[in-house]
Write an enzyme that holds these catalytic residues in place. Structure first.
Site, PDB file in Angstrom:
ATOM      1  N   TYR A 147       0.971   1.379   7.027  1.00  0.00           N
ATOM      2  CA  TYR A 147       2.103   1.491   7.385  1.00  0.00           C
ATOM      3  C   TYR A 147       2.366   0.117   8.553  1.00  0.00           C
ATOM      4  O   TYR A 147       1.614  -0.518   9.075  1.00  0.00           O
ATOM      5  CB  TYR A 147       2.791   2.461   8.642  1.00  0.00           C
ATOM      6  CG  TYR A 147       1.870   2.955   9.676  1.00  0.00           C
ATOM      7  CD1 TYR A 147       1.848   2.393  10.771  1.00  0.00           C
ATOM      8  CD2 TYR A 147       1.150   4.226   9.626  1.00  0.00           C
ATOM      9  CE1 TYR A 147       1.159   2.539  11.889  1.00  0.00           C
ATOM     10  CE2 TYR A 147       0.322   4.611  10.740  1.00  0.00           C
ATOM     11  CZ  TYR A 147       0.192   3.889  11.759  1.00  0.00           C
ATOM     12  OH  TYR A 147      -0.436   4.219  12.701  1.00  0.00           O
ATOM     13  N   CYS A 148       3.481  -0.526   8.575  1.00  0.00           N
ATOM     14  CA  CYS A 148       3.799  -1.863   9.134  1.00  0.00           C
ATOM     15  C   CYS A 148       2.971  -2.645   8.770  1.00  0.00           C
ATOM     16  O   CYS A 148       2.176  -3.358   9.690  1.00  0.00           O
ATOM     17  CB  CYS A 148       3.613  -1.690  10.917  1.00  0.00           C
ATOM     18  SG  CYS A 148       4.528  -2.948  11.688  1.00  0.00           S
TER      19      CYS A 148
END
Length: 278
Positions: A147-148
């Site tokens: 994620y990110c």
């Protein structure tokens, strides 16, 4: 021993430690603090501010996340799992905050020698000093299935444990990192993967959101097989910055700073009023 030749060396490093008090704070306050400190450090030469912060169960969405076609369904899913949800005022995508995640902000005066890459490189150098036991294994480079994901993800053997972001405002630079210290990195990643499932539901999106493989993320404790704690790393940060300065002190929020802080906090509240509704 002072490491005066390090690019991180400052005449003074000031510390604002909110690694414990942050658990009782609204997470939006953290972003207001960093914007405030950016403005203050912009007027100071050869001084750095380091702020540590930890929040209880919170998902911080990026602006793009907040515009997903079914974002309200995604937010509902996160809240049902006990998470507060906010939208930050800087770039990047969704990340997880909880008591096992330590966030560190380094704040500098902007200048010709403080390029965007330079800001990231300073944080990478600090992390390699902080995590000296396994610094040779740390790789900076995007883990696309996390994620990110970003250019300055930090990983060991392909498992991401940290991500770095930057914010520049009024002559100051805030370089921010989240460190998954303990707990399950894959559980956090699975939560965000399911958020995207609920928030997208197969509808075409204007940006490419990450196709998360939870096993690509881990905490420092999982990677090393040794139990690391937020308090331990916070203490190690103080020792590291002490070696990188002539003087280490505690940052004091003065009366004249609070007006700036309140303005920044109000901006965060308004941003979240627009983008997240019950």
């Amino acid at each position: 021993m002072k490491t005066v030749h390090s690019p991180l060396f400052r005449k003074t490093w000031s510390i604002l430690d909110q690694s414990n008090t942050g658990l009782a704070m609204n997470p939006m306050q953290s972003f207001a603090y960093d914007d405030t400190l950016c403005r203050l450090v912009a007027n100071e030469d050869d001084i750095g501010i380091a702020r540590t912060w930890v929040h209880d169960k919170t998902i911080v969405l990026g602006i793009q996340d907040s515009r997903l076609p079914h974002v309200q369904d995604g937010i509902k899913f996160l809240k049902e799992h006990g998470y507060e949800v906010i939208v930050r005022n800087s770039g990047g995508l969704a990340v997880v905050l909880d008591p096992g995640v330590l966030n560190i902000s380094l704040l500098f005066k902007d200048g010709k020698d403080m390029s965007i890459d330079r800001g990231y490189e300073l944080m990478v150098e600090l992390m390699k000093g902080l995590l000296s036991e396994f610094k040779e294994d740390i790789v900076d480079g995007e883990i696309a299935e996390s994620y990110c994901p970003g250019r300055y993800d930090l990983s060991v053997h392909g498992q991401k444990f940290a991500g770095i972001s930057q914010r520049r405002i009024r002559g100051g630079v805030a370089v921010q990192i989240y460190l998954a210290v303990s707990g399950s990195g894959s559980d956090r990643a699975e939560l965000i993967r399911k958020f995207y499932d609920h928030a997208v539901q197969g509808v075409p999106t204007k940006y490419t959101y990450p196709q998360i493989i939870p096993e690509k993320m881990a905490s420092i404790s999982e990677i090393t097989g040794r139990k690391y704690t937020v308090n331990e790393l916070t203490h190690q940060l103080l020792l590291t910055l002490q070696s990188l300065s002539e003087k280490l002190d505690t940052f004091q929020v003065k009366n004249e700073h609070w007006k700036i802080y309140e303005e920044n906090y109000e901006r965060m509240l308004k941003r979240n009023e627009k983008l997240i509704t019950d």
